[in-house]
Scaffold this motif. Structure first.
Motif, mmCIF file in Angstrom:
data_model
loop_
_atom_site.group_PDB
_atom_site.id
_atom_site.type_symbol
_atom_site.label_atom_id
_atom_site.label_comp_id
_atom_site.label_asym_id
_atom_site.label_seq_id
_atom_site.Cartn_x
_atom_site.Cartn_y
_atom_site.Cartn_z
ATOM 1 N N THR A 30 -18.333 30.834 -46.694
ATOM 2 C CA THR A 30 -18.893 30.177 -45.507
ATOM 3 C C THR A 30 -19.928 29.161 -45.966
ATOM 4 O OG1 THR A 30 -20.854 31.560 -45.112
ATOM 5 C CG2 THR A 30 -18.740 32.408 -44.320
ATOM 6 N N SER A 31 -20.405 28.358 -45.014
ATOM 7 C CA SER A 31 -21.522 27.453 -45.295
ATOM 8 C C SER A 31 -22.581 27.604 -44.211
ATOM 9 C CB SER A 31 -21.023 25.999 -45.362
ATOM 10 O OG SER A 31 -20.394 25.636 -44.134
ATOM 11 N N LEU A 32 -22.712 28.826 -43.700
ATOM 12 C CA LEU A 32 -23.631 29.083 -42.594
ATOM 13 C C LEU A 32 -25.082 28.964 -43.021
ATOM 14 C CD1 LEU A 32 -21.866 32.181 -40.959
ATOM 15 C CD2 LEU A 32 -21.812 29.795 -40.197
ATOM 16 N N TYR A 33 -25.396 29.467 -44.205
ATOM 17 C CA TYR A 33 -26.784 29.497 -44.672
ATOM 18 C C TYR A 33 -26.847 29.005 -46.114
ATOM 19 C CZ TYR A 33 -27.140 32.558 -40.596
ATOM 20 O OH TYR A 33 -27.068 33.069 -39.331
ATOM 21 N N ARG A 34 -28.062 28.990 -46.651
ATOM 22 C CA ARG A 34 -28.264 28.625 -48.043
ATOM 23 C C ARG A 34 -29.039 29.744 -48.739
ATOM 24 N NH1 ARG A 34 -25.124 25.718 -46.330
ATOM 25 N NH2 ARG A 34 -25.056 23.432 -46.310
ATOM 26 N N MET A 35 -28.815 29.845 -50.043
ATOM 27 C CA MET A 35 -29.622 30.736 -50.859
ATOM 28 C C MET A 35 -30.232 29.915 -51.980
ATOM 29 S SD MET A 35 -26.959 32.931 -53.223
ATOM 30 C CE MET A 35 -28.400 33.685 -53.991
ATOM 31 N N ALA A 36 -31.320 30.424 -52.570
ATOM 32 C CA ALA A 36 -32.014 29.682 -53.613
ATOM 33 C C ALA A 36 -32.469 30.632 -54.711
ATOM 34 C CB ALA A 36 -33.217 28.936 -53.036
ATOM 35 N N VAL A 37 -32.501 30.109 -55.923
ATOM 36 C CA VAL A 37 -33.039 30.806 -57.092
ATOM 37 C C VAL A 37 -34.093 29.900 -57.699
ATOM 38 C CG1 VAL A 37 -32.543 31.672 -59.406
ATOM 39 C CG2 VAL A 37 -30.914 32.093 -57.553
ATOM 40 N N TRP A 38 -35.285 30.441 -57.921
ATOM 41 C CA TRP A 38 -36.391 29.650 -58.464
ATOM 42 C C TRP A 38 -36.768 30.124 -59.857
ATOM 43 C CZ3 TRP A 38 -38.023 31.349 -53.201
ATOM 44 C CH2 TRP A 38 -37.792 30.357 -52.237
ATOM 45 N N GLY A 39 -37.049 29.174 -60.741
ATOM 46 C CA GLY A 39 -37.507 29.515 -62.083
ATOM 47 C C GLY A 39 -38.576 28.551 -62.544
#
Length: 251
Positions: free
Chosen positions: A223-232
Protein backbone atom coordinates in the motif's frame (compact mmCIF):
# COMPACT_ATOMS: atom_id res chain seq x y z
CA UNK A 1 -53.62 -43.52 -39.96
CA UNK A 2 -50.83 -40.96 -40.21
CA UNK A 3 -47.56 -41.98 -38.58
CA UNK A 4 -46.75 -40.31 -35.36
CA UNK A 5 -43.88 -37.84 -35.37
CA UNK A 6 -41.62 -37.66 -32.33
CA UNK A 7 -42.14 -34.59 -30.25
CA UNK A 8 -39.76 -31.82 -31.25
CA UNK A 9 -37.05 -31.23 -28.69
CA UNK A 10 -37.23 -27.78 -27.34
CA UNK A 11 -34.29 -25.85 -25.89
CA UNK A 12 -35.40 -24.50 -22.55
CA UNK A 13 -35.45 -20.73 -22.52
CA UNK A 14 -33.17 -19.08 -19.96
CA UNK A 15 -34.78 -16.64 -17.64
CA UNK A 16 -33.48 -13.04 -17.67
CA UNK A 17 -32.05 -13.48 -14.18
CA UNK A 18 -30.02 -16.46 -15.31
CA UNK A 19 -28.71 -14.55 -18.31
CA UNK A 20 -27.70 -11.61 -16.11
CA UNK A 21 -25.98 -13.94 -13.63
CA UNK A 22 -24.00 -15.56 -16.45
CA UNK A 23 -22.89 -12.23 -17.85
CA UNK A 24 -21.90 -11.02 -14.38
CA UNK A 25 -19.93 -14.21 -13.77
CA UNK A 26 -18.02 -13.79 -17.02
CA UNK A 27 -17.34 -10.15 -16.21
CA UNK A 28 -16.04 -10.95 -12.73
CA UNK A 29 -13.78 -13.66 -14.13
CA UNK A 30 -12.36 -11.23 -16.70
CA UNK A 31 -11.79 -8.57 -14.04
CA UNK A 32 -10.08 -11.14 -11.83
CA UNK A 33 -7.72 -12.12 -14.62
CA UNK A 34 -6.92 -8.47 -15.36
CA UNK A 35 -6.25 -7.76 -11.67
CA UNK A 36 -3.97 -10.79 -11.45
CA UNK A 37 -2.04 -9.55 -14.49
CA UNK A 38 -1.80 -6.10 -12.92
CA UNK A 39 -0.36 -7.59 -9.73
CA UNK A 40 2.15 -9.61 -11.75
CA UNK A 41 3.15 -6.47 -13.63
CA UNK A 42 3.38 -4.30 -10.50
CA UNK A 43 5.25 -6.72 -8.26
CA UNK A 44 7.25 -8.92 -10.60
CA UNK A 45 7.76 -7.27 -13.95
CA UNK A 46 8.58 -3.81 -12.54
CA UNK A 47 11.02 -5.44 -10.09
CA UNK A 48 12.70 -7.23 -12.98
CA UNK A 49 13.01 -4.20 -15.26
CA UNK A 50 14.00 -1.87 -12.40
CA UNK A 51 16.66 -4.32 -11.25
CA UNK A 52 18.18 -4.46 -14.73
CA UNK A 53 18.17 -0.68 -15.04
CA UNK A 54 19.72 -0.20 -11.60
CA UNK A 55 22.44 -2.76 -12.36
CA UNK A 56 23.36 -0.99 -15.58
CA UNK A 57 23.41 2.41 -13.86
CA UNK A 58 25.53 1.04 -11.00
CA UNK A 59 28.00 -0.43 -13.48
CA UNK A 60 28.28 2.90 -15.31
CA UNK A 61 28.90 4.74 -12.05
CA UNK A 62 31.63 2.33 -10.95
CA UNK A 63 33.28 2.57 -14.36
CA UNK A 64 33.27 6.35 -14.04
CA UNK A 65 34.83 6.07 -10.60
CA UNK A 66 37.51 3.73 -11.93
CA UNK A 67 38.32 6.18 -14.70
CA UNK A 68 38.82 8.93 -12.12
CA UNK A 69 40.56 7.19 -9.24
CA UNK A 70 40.13 9.00 -5.93
CA UNK A 71 42.95 10.90 -4.36
CA UNK A 72 44.17 9.76 -0.98
CA UNK A 73 42.69 12.24 1.52
CA UNK A 74 43.60 12.00 5.17
CA UNK A 75 41.02 10.63 7.57
CA UNK A 76 38.91 13.32 9.19
CA UNK A 77 37.78 13.20 12.82
CA UNK A 78 34.23 12.15 13.58
CA UNK A 79 31.82 14.97 12.87
CA UNK A 80 34.22 16.96 10.70
CA UNK A 81 33.30 17.76 7.14
CA UNK A 82 35.19 15.99 4.37
CA UNK A 83 37.69 18.15 2.51
CA UNK A 84 37.57 15.91 -0.58
CA UNK A 85 35.68 17.21 -3.59
CA UNK A 86 32.24 15.58 -3.66
CA UNK A 87 30.89 13.74 -6.69
CA UNK A 88 28.52 15.73 -8.92
CA UNK A 89 25.01 16.25 -7.62
CA UNK A 90 22.72 16.31 -10.64
CA UNK A 91 19.12 15.22 -11.13
CA UNK A 92 19.10 11.53 -11.97
CA UNK A 93 22.85 11.30 -11.48
CA UNK A 94 24.56 8.62 -9.43
CA UNK A 95 25.82 9.73 -6.02
CA UNK A 96 26.96 6.48 -4.48
CA UNK A 97 25.67 3.31 -2.81
CA UNK A 98 23.82 2.57 0.40
CA UNK A 99 24.88 -0.62 2.17
CA UNK A 100 22.63 -2.04 4.90
CA UNK A 101 23.98 -5.23 6.52
CA UNK A 102 20.76 -5.59 8.51
CA UNK A 103 18.86 -6.20 5.24
CA UNK A 104 21.09 -9.05 4.14
CA UNK A 105 24.70 -9.82 3.32
CA UNK A 106 25.79 -7.88 0.26
CA UNK A 107 22.73 -5.61 0.28
CA UNK A 108 23.37 -2.40 -1.60
CA UNK A 109 21.24 0.10 -3.49
CA UNK A 110 22.32 2.77 -5.93
CA UNK A 111 21.68 6.33 -4.73
CA UNK A 112 20.57 8.92 -7.28
CA UNK A 113 19.44 12.52 -7.01
CA UNK A 114 15.68 13.09 -6.94
CA UNK A 115 12.57 11.34 -5.65
CA UNK A 116 10.35 11.88 -8.69
CA UNK A 117 8.33 8.98 -10.09
CA UNK A 118 10.72 8.22 -12.94
CA UNK A 119 13.82 8.16 -10.73
CA UNK A 120 12.38 5.84 -8.09
CA UNK A 121 10.90 3.57 -10.77
CA UNK A 122 14.47 2.71 -11.78
CA UNK A 123 15.07 0.65 -8.65
CA UNK A 124 17.23 3.16 -6.79
CA UNK A 125 17.12 5.15 -3.57
CA UNK A 126 16.42 8.79 -4.40
CA UNK A 127 17.72 11.84 -2.55
CA UNK A 128 15.03 14.36 -1.58
CA UNK A 129 15.28 17.74 -3.26
CA UNK A 130 12.07 19.17 -1.73
CA UNK A 131 10.52 20.39 0.49
CA UNK A 132 13.82 20.20 2.35
CA UNK A 133 16.81 19.89 0.00
CA UNK A 134 18.82 17.01 1.35
CA UNK A 135 22.28 17.53 2.73
CA UNK A 136 25.01 15.32 1.34
CA UNK A 137 27.07 12.98 3.53
CA UNK A 138 30.15 15.17 3.08
CA UNK A 139 28.37 18.34 4.26
CA UNK A 140 29.34 19.76 7.65
CA UNK A 141 25.77 19.20 8.91
CA UNK A 142 22.32 18.31 7.66
CA UNK A 143 20.06 15.36 6.92
CA UNK A 144 20.88 12.97 4.07
CA UNK A 145 17.28 11.93 3.31
CA UNK A 146 16.44 9.06 0.94
CA UNK A 147 13.31 7.36 -0.39
CA UNK A 148 12.79 4.05 -2.22
CA UNK A 149 9.90 1.81 -3.14
CA UNK A 150 8.77 -0.88 -0.74
CA UNK A 151 6.95 -2.98 -3.35
CA UNK A 152 7.50 -3.09 -7.09
CA UNK A 153 10.10 -1.06 -9.01
CA UNK A 154 12.95 -2.89 -7.31
CA UNK A 155 11.38 -2.87 -3.81
CA UNK A 156 14.72 -1.80 -2.34
CA UNK A 157 13.19 -0.80 1.01
CA UNK A 158 10.77 -3.73 1.28
CA UNK A 159 12.29 -4.90 4.57
CA UNK A 160 13.04 -1.48 6.03
CA UNK A 161 10.91 -2.34 9.06
CA UNK A 162 13.53 -4.93 10.07
CA UNK A 163 16.04 -2.24 11.01
CA UNK A 164 16.47 -1.41 14.68
CA UNK A 165 18.55 1.00 16.77
CA UNK A 166 22.21 0.14 16.65
CA UNK A 167 22.18 -1.25 13.10
CA UNK A 168 24.86 0.23 10.80
CA UNK A 169 24.13 2.10 7.58
CA UNK A 170 27.07 2.68 5.25
CA UNK A 171 27.16 5.13 2.36
CA UNK A 172 29.85 4.58 -0.28
CA UNK A 173 30.88 7.52 -2.46
CA UNK A 174 33.67 8.03 -4.96
CA UNK A 175 36.27 8.81 -2.33
CA UNK A 176 34.91 8.05 1.14
CA UNK A 177 32.88 5.70 3.31
CA UNK A 178 30.31 7.25 5.66
CA UNK A 179 29.26 5.01 8.54
CA UNK A 180 25.99 5.80 10.32
CA UNK A 181 24.20 4.12 13.22
CA UNK A 182 20.40 3.72 13.37
CA UNK A 183 19.14 5.71 16.37
CA UNK A 184 15.36 5.45 16.00
CA UNK A 185 12.54 4.28 13.74
CA UNK A 186 9.07 5.66 13.07
CA UNK A 187 6.78 2.74 12.11
CA UNK A 188 4.00 4.89 10.67
CA UNK A 189 3.19 8.50 9.91
CA UNK A 190 1.13 10.49 7.42
CA UNK A 191 2.36 10.61 3.83
CA UNK A 192 2.15 14.41 4.23
CA UNK A 193 4.50 14.47 7.25
CA UNK A 194 7.46 16.18 5.61
CA UNK A 195 9.03 16.95 8.98
CA UNK A 196 10.62 13.49 9.06
CA UNK A 197 13.14 14.63 6.43
CA UNK A 198 13.80 18.10 7.89
CA UNK A 199 17.43 19.04 8.67
CA UNK A 200 16.63 18.17 12.29
CA UNK A 201 13.92 15.54 11.71
CA UNK A 202 10.61 16.02 13.52
CA UNK A 203 9.85 13.09 15.82
CA UNK A 204 13.45 11.92 15.87
CA UNK A 205 15.62 11.85 19.01
CA UNK A 206 17.70 14.73 17.62
CA UNK A 207 17.32 18.20 19.08
CA UNK A 208 20.09 20.12 17.32
CA UNK A 209 21.82 20.15 13.94
CA UNK A 210 24.11 17.24 13.17
CA UNK A 211 25.02 14.84 10.40
CA UNK A 212 22.03 12.56 9.96
CA UNK A 213 20.57 10.06 7.52
CA UNK A 214 16.87 9.32 6.98
CA UNK A 215 15.40 6.40 5.03
CA UNK A 216 11.71 6.55 4.09
CA UNK A 217 9.26 4.25 2.32
CA UNK A 218 5.56 3.38 2.15
CA UNK A 219 3.72 1.32 4.76
CA UNK A 220 1.95 -1.07 5.25
CA UNK A 221 3.38 -3.38 2.59
CA UNK A 222 1.58 -3.38 -0.77
CA UNK A 223 0.00 0.00 0.00
CA UNK A 224 0.98 3.66 -0.03
CA UNK A 225 -1.35 4.77 2.76
CA UNK A 226 1.35 5.90 5.18
CA UNK A 227 5.09 6.41 5.44
CA UNK A 228 7.71 4.97 7.74
CA UNK A 229 11.13 6.40 8.56
CA UNK A 230 14.48 5.21 9.89
CA UNK A 231 16.86 7.77 11.39
CA UNK A 232 20.60 7.47 11.90
CA UNK A 233 23.56 9.65 12.80
CA UNK A 234 27.11 9.69 11.49
CA UNK A 235 29.58 7.66 13.53
CA UNK A 236 32.68 8.18 11.40
CA UNK A 237 33.97 8.52 7.86
CA UNK A 238 36.89 6.74 6.24
CA UNK A 239 38.94 7.67 3.17
CA UNK A 240 38.68 5.34 0.21
CA UNK A 241 41.81 3.32 -0.46
CA UNK A 242 42.72 2.17 -4.00
CA UNK A 243 41.25 -1.28 -3.35
CA UNK A 244 38.00 0.19 -2.00
CA UNK A 245 38.34 -1.88 1.16
CA UNK A 246 35.00 -1.65 2.97
CA UNK A 247 34.72 -0.61 6.61
CA UNK A 248 34.47 -3.22 9.36
CA UNK A 249 30.65 -3.03 9.35
CA UNK A 250 30.62 -4.55 5.85
CA UNK A 251 33.26 -7.21 6.48
Amino acid sequence: MAPEHPAEERTPRRRPLQVAAGVLGDLLFTVGVLLALLVVYSLWWTNLTAGRHADRSAERLRRAWSAAAPTAPTASPTGAASTAAPPPYEAGGGIGFLHVPGLGAGYQVLIEAGTDKDTLADGVAGVYTAPYPSAMPWDAQGNFALAAHRDGHGAKFHDLDRLKPGDPLVVETHDRWYVYRVDATLPETSKYDTGVIAPVPTGSPYTEPGRYITLTTCTPVYTSLYRMAVWGSLVREEPMDPGRTPPAELR
